[in-house]
Design an enzyme around this catalytic site. Structure first.
Site, PDB file in Angstrom:
ATOM      1  N   TRP A 258      43.422 -71.133 128.688  1.00 15.48           N
ATOM      2  CA  TRP A 258      44.461 -72.073 129.135  1.00 15.48           C
ATOM      3  C   TRP A 258      45.338 -72.466 127.936  1.00 15.48           C
ATOM      4  O   TRP A 258      46.573 -72.482 128.042  1.00 15.48           O
ATOM      5  CB  TRP A 258      43.800 -73.312 129.754  1.00 15.48           C
ATOM      6  CG  TRP A 258      44.761 -74.331 130.272  1.00 15.48           C
ATOM      7  CD1 TRP A 258      45.293 -74.394 131.530  1.00 15.48           C
ATOM      8  CD2 TRP A 258      45.325 -75.431 129.538  1.00 15.48           C
ATOM      9  NE1 TRP A 258      46.141 -75.473 131.632  1.00 15.48           N
ATOM     10  CE2 TRP A 258      46.180 -76.129 130.425  1.00 15.48           C
ATOM     11  CE3 TRP A 258      45.179 -75.913 128.238  1.00 15.48           C
ATOM     12  CZ2 TRP A 258      46.893 -77.267 130.054  1.00 15.48           C
ATOM     13  CZ3 TRP A 258      45.886 -77.041 127.854  1.00 15.48           C
ATOM     14  CH2 TRP A 258      46.743 -77.703 128.759  1.00 15.48           C
TER      15      TRP A 258
ATOM     16  N   ASP B 226      34.694 -73.173 132.490  1.00 12.80           N
ATOM     17  CA  ASP B 226      35.119 -72.131 131.544  1.00 12.80           C
ATOM     18  C   ASP B 226      36.634 -71.930 131.586  1.00 12.80           C
ATOM     19  O   ASP B 226      37.270 -72.200 132.610  1.00 12.80           O
ATOM     20  CB  ASP B 226      34.393 -70.826 131.903  1.00 12.80           C
ATOM     21  CG  ASP B 226      34.404 -69.824 130.763  1.00 12.80           C
ATOM     22  OD1 ASP B 226      34.746 -70.196 129.624  1.00 12.80           O
ATOM     23  OD2 ASP B 226      34.069 -68.644 131.020  1.00 12.80           O
TER      24      ASP B 226
ATOM     25  N   LEU C 269      27.181 -91.697 141.720  1.00 14.41           N
ATOM     26  CA  LEU C 269      27.027 -90.295 141.312  1.00 14.41           C
ATOM     27  C   LEU C 269      26.264 -90.187 139.991  1.00 14.41           C
ATOM     28  O   LEU C 269      26.483 -90.983 139.082  1.00 14.41           O
ATOM     29  CB  LEU C 269      28.431 -89.696 141.124  1.00 14.41           C
ATOM     30  CG  LEU C 269      28.494 -88.286 140.532  1.00 14.41           C
ATOM     31  CD1 LEU C 269      28.249 -87.242 141.610  1.00 14.41           C
ATOM     32  CD2 LEU C 269      29.837 -88.042 139.870  1.00 14.41           C
TER      33      LEU C 269
ATOM     34  N   ARG D 170      29.144 -64.336 135.551  1.00 14.75           N
ATOM     35  CA  ARG D 170      27.820 -64.421 134.914  1.00 14.75           C
ATOM     36  C   ARG D 170      27.373 -65.875 134.804  1.00 14.75           C
ATOM     37  O   ARG D 170      28.185 -66.799 134.888  1.00 14.75           O
ATOM     38  CB  ARG D 170      27.817 -63.751 133.543  1.00 14.75           C
ATOM     39  CG  ARG D 170      28.903 -64.238 132.606  1.00 14.75           C
ATOM     40  CD  ARG D 170      28.845 -63.536 131.247  1.00 14.75           C
ATOM     41  NE  ARG D 170      29.991 -63.899 130.443  1.00 14.75           N
ATOM     42  CZ  ARG D 170      31.085 -63.139 130.293  1.00 14.75           C
ATOM     43  NH1 ARG D 170      31.156 -61.963 130.885  1.00 14.75           N
ATOM     44  NH2 ARG D 170      32.083 -63.558 129.551  1.00 14.75           N
ATOM     45  N   LEU D 171      26.064 -66.024 134.544  1.00 13.68           N
ATOM     46  CA  LEU D 171      25.480 -67.373 134.441  1.00 13.68           C
ATOM     47  C   LEU D 171      25.562 -67.926 133.028  1.00 13.68           C
ATOM     48  O   LEU D 171      25.455 -69.133 132.835  1.00 13.68           O
ATOM     49  CB  LEU D 171      24.011 -67.332 134.852  1.00 13.68           C
ATOM     50  CG  LEU D 171      23.665 -67.652 136.301  1.00 13.68           C
ATOM     51  CD1 LEU D 171      22.158 -67.539 136.524  1.00 13.68           C
ATOM     52  CD2 LEU D 171      24.120 -69.053 136.696  1.00 13.68           C
TER      53      LEU D 171
ATOM     54  N   HIS E 217      40.363 -77.761 125.072  1.00  9.52           N
ATOM     55  CA  HIS E 217      39.130 -78.534 125.300  1.00  9.52           C
ATOM     56  C   HIS E 217      39.458 -79.975 125.695  1.00  9.52           C
ATOM     57  O   HIS E 217      38.787 -80.566 126.540  1.00  9.52           O
ATOM     58  CB  HIS E 217      38.245 -78.505 124.054  1.00  9.52           C
ATOM     59  CG  HIS E 217      37.697 -77.130 123.756  1.00  9.52           C
ATOM     60  ND1 HIS E 217      37.087 -76.353 124.722  1.00  9.52           N
ATOM     61  CD2 HIS E 217      37.677 -76.387 122.607  1.00  9.52           C
ATOM     62  CE1 HIS E 217      36.708 -75.198 124.182  1.00  9.52           C
ATOM     63  NE2 HIS E 217      37.063 -75.191 122.908  1.00  9.52           N
TER      64      HIS E 217
ATOM     65  N   ARG F 284      32.009 -71.515 139.037  1.00  8.41           N
ATOM     66  CA  ARG F 284      32.404 -71.068 137.698  1.00  8.41           C
ATOM     67  C   ARG F 284      33.897 -70.833 137.703  1.00  8.41           C
ATOM     68  O   ARG F 284      34.407 -70.089 138.557  1.00  8.41           O
ATOM     69  CB  ARG F 284      31.674 -69.810 137.244  1.00  8.41           C
ATOM     70  CG  ARG F 284      32.088 -69.425 135.820  1.00  8.41           C
ATOM     71  CD  ARG F 284      31.182 -68.461 135.111  1.00  8.41           C
ATOM     72  NE  ARG F 284      31.609 -68.359 133.714  1.00  8.41           N
ATOM     73  CZ  ARG F 284      30.857 -68.029 132.695  1.00  8.41           C
ATOM     74  NH1 ARG F 284      29.594 -67.748 132.881  1.00  8.41           N
ATOM     75  NH2 ARG F 284      31.353 -67.976 131.465  1.00  8.41           N
TER      76      ARG F 284
ATOM     77  N   ARG G  92      43.089 -74.061 120.571  1.00 10.18           N
ATOM     78  CA  ARG G  92      41.934 -74.157 121.476  1.00 10.18           C
ATOM     79  C   ARG G  92      41.486 -75.606 121.667  1.00 10.18           C
ATOM     80  O   ARG G  92      41.021 -75.986 122.736  1.00 10.18           O
ATOM     81  CB  ARG G  92      40.776 -73.311 120.938  1.00 10.18           C
ATOM     82  CG  ARG G  92      41.044 -71.809 121.020  1.00 10.18           C
ATOM     83  CD  ARG G  92      39.839 -71.025 120.491  1.00 10.18           C
ATOM     84  NE  ARG G  92      38.666 -71.204 121.334  1.00 10.18           N
ATOM     85  CZ  ARG G  92      38.405 -70.491 122.431  1.00 10.18           C
ATOM     86  NH1 ARG G  92      39.211 -69.528 122.809  1.00 10.18           N
ATOM     87  NH2 ARG G  92      37.318 -70.723 123.137  1.00 10.18           N
TER      88      ARG G  92
HETATM   89  C1  IPE Z   1      29.706 -70.954 129.115  1.00  9.83           C
HETATM   90  O1  IPE Z   1      30.951 -70.496 128.739  1.00  9.83           O
HETATM   91  C2  IPE Z   1      29.372 -72.237 128.390  1.00  9.83           C
HETATM   92  C3  IPE Z   1      30.162 -73.412 128.778  1.00  9.83           C
HETATM   93  C4  IPE Z   1      31.076 -73.455 129.706  1.00  9.83           C
HETATM   94  C5  IPE Z   1      29.853 -74.624 128.055  1.00  9.83           C
HETATM   95  P1  IPE Z   1      31.127 -69.420 127.570  1.00  9.83           P
HETATM   96  O2  IPE Z   1      32.578 -69.193 127.434  1.00  9.83           O
HETATM   97  O3  IPE Z   1      30.393 -69.854 126.361  1.00  9.83           O
HETATM   98  O4  IPE Z   1      30.381 -68.159 128.179  1.00  9.83           O
HETATM   99  P2  IPE Z   1      30.556 -66.602 127.872  1.00  9.83           P
HETATM  100  O5  IPE Z   1      30.524 -66.438 126.377  1.00  9.83           O
HETATM  101  O6  IPE Z   1      31.884 -66.178 128.441  1.00  9.83           O
HETATM  102  O7  IPE Z   1      29.421 -65.942 128.581  1.00  9.83           O
HETATM  103  C1  IPE Z   2      34.749 -73.458 128.082  1.00 13.73           C
HETATM  104  O1  IPE Z   2      35.951 -72.868 127.726  1.00 13.73           O
HETATM  105  C2  IPE Z   2      34.340 -74.570 127.142  1.00 13.73           C
HETATM  106  C3  IPE Z   2      33.183 -74.251 126.299  1.00 13.73           C
HETATM  107  C4  IPE Z   2      32.527 -73.137 126.297  1.00 13.73           C
HETATM  108  C5  IPE Z   2      32.762 -75.291 125.400  1.00 13.73           C
HETATM  109  P1  IPE Z   2      36.023 -71.692 126.650  1.00 13.73           P
HETATM  110  O2  IPE Z   2      36.236 -72.304 125.301  1.00 13.73           O
HETATM  111  O3  IPE Z   2      34.849 -70.804 126.743  1.00 13.73           O
HETATM  112  O4  IPE Z   2      37.337 -70.956 127.126  1.00 13.73           O
HETATM  113  P2  IPE Z   2      37.601 -69.388 127.103  1.00 13.73           P
HETATM  114  O5  IPE Z   2      36.497 -68.724 127.836  1.00 13.73           O
HETATM  115  O6  IPE Z   2      37.655 -68.984 125.665  1.00 13.73           O
HETATM  116  O7  IPE Z   2      38.919 -69.244 127.796  1.00 13.73           O
HETATM  117 MG    MG Z   3      34.483 -69.131 127.839  1.00 12.56          MG
END
Ligand code: IPE
Ligand code: IPE
Ligand code: MG
Length: 257
Positions: free
Chosen positions: A37, A32, A143, A206-207, A49, A200, A45
């Site tokens: 970043w 996450d 792996l 959170r999960l 990614h 995480r 964004r």
């Molecule tokens: C969880 O991250 C999903 C992935 C890392 C692919 P999110 O950014 O979607 O989760 P929330 O919305 O903060 O719970």
């Molecule tokens: C995780 O990073 C990647 C995916 C959920 C695909 P985010 O895109 O959720 O990054 P933040 O949480 O907005 O910083």
């Molecule tokens: Mg996120």
């Protein structure tokens, strides 16, 4: 000498009293913070990614060298469809690009690729890459890199419930016979052991619908580091913390008086 001074004077690398490093058999990561970043670096964004995908390659390599057997990464959740179309498109394209870009290095490192999630709802190019990567790497012994893509823990449990209900309707199973093994066998990858360590990044506690069944006794480690900044040193920090945990599984420790 104060406890603080005693502790500060110790080099964690050479201190003989430090806990021996236990390498988890299975590490799961909620990668996450790509968006935050990107924002921090005044980028879009999608750059976040992309940087995240590079880190995934580095960390896969590091886990392979450390002797980790399974690495499961949360790449796209069933809830991530709620994001703008453009971002969803970027994530789908990145999935395909990642495998083409790193195909030979993953092969060289003997990495087997596996997936968990609902493939049927994905674009044809993603489905094709998924199937090709799975088939081509099937016999690799190194792996196992497991990508949770269009994955949701609740959806996985619904899938399992439907399958078991169907078995009961077909009278190949009685409801009273259903136990943990039956549920496990109806999950996406029943042969993969539960994660020992779940990391995480970016500080959320959170999960987010990840591995709801499998994480029942997993050790959690959360860092404020954003996923594109996560490196081998941070991974080792997580493994060091894991090494010092006392996993009791509901029992009591028998070695203490
Ligand atoms: C969880 O991250 C999903 C992935 C890392 C692919 P999110 O950014 O979607 O989760 P929330 O919305 O903060 O719970
Ligand atoms: C995780 O990073 C990647 C995916 C959920 C695909 P985010 O895109 O959720 O990054 P933040 O949480 O907005 O910083
Ligand atoms: Mg996120």
């Amino acid at each position: 000498m104060s406890l603080f001074k005693w502790f500060k004077g110790r080099d964690p690398q050479t201190d003989p009293t430090r806990t021996a490093l236990k390498i988890p058999q299975h590490i799961a990561i909620i990668m996450d913070g790509n968006g935050r970043w990107a924002q921090k670096h005044h980028l879009t964004r999608s750059f976040g990614h992309r940087a995240g995908a590079e880190r995934l390659h580095d960390i896969t390599d590091a886990c392979g060298r450390l002797g980790v057997r399974y690495l499961t990464v949360y790449t796209f959740s069933t809830e991530n469809w709620k994001r703008p179309d453009e971002e969803v498109q970027t994530l789908m394209n990145l999935f395909v690009e990642f495998f083409h870009k790193y195909d030979s290095s993953l092969k060289q490192n003997d990495v087997r690729l596996r997936f968990m999630g609902d493939k049927s709802a994905l674009p044809a190019s993603v489905q094709q890459t998924w199937e090709e990567a799975e088939a081509e790497s099937f016999h690799r012994q190194g792996l196992q890199l497991i990508l949770a893509f269009n994955y949701g823990g609740r959806q996985e449990l619904i899938k399992a419930a439907r399958q078991l209900a169907q078995d009961c309707c077909n009278q190949t199973l009685q409801p009273s016979q259903i136990d943990e093994q039956h549920v496990r066998s109806a999950l996406f990858l029943p042969d993969v052991p539960d994660p020992d360590l779940l990391i995480r990044t970016s500080g959320e506690l959170r999960l987010s619908n990840f591995l709801l069944w499998q994480a029942a006794y997993t050790e959690f480690w959360i860092t404020d580091t954003l996923w594109p900044d996560f490196d081998e040193a941070t991974l080792l920090e997580a493994i060091r913390a894991f090494s010092s945990r006392d996993r009791r599984y509901g029992a009591i420790k028998t070695t203490r008086g």
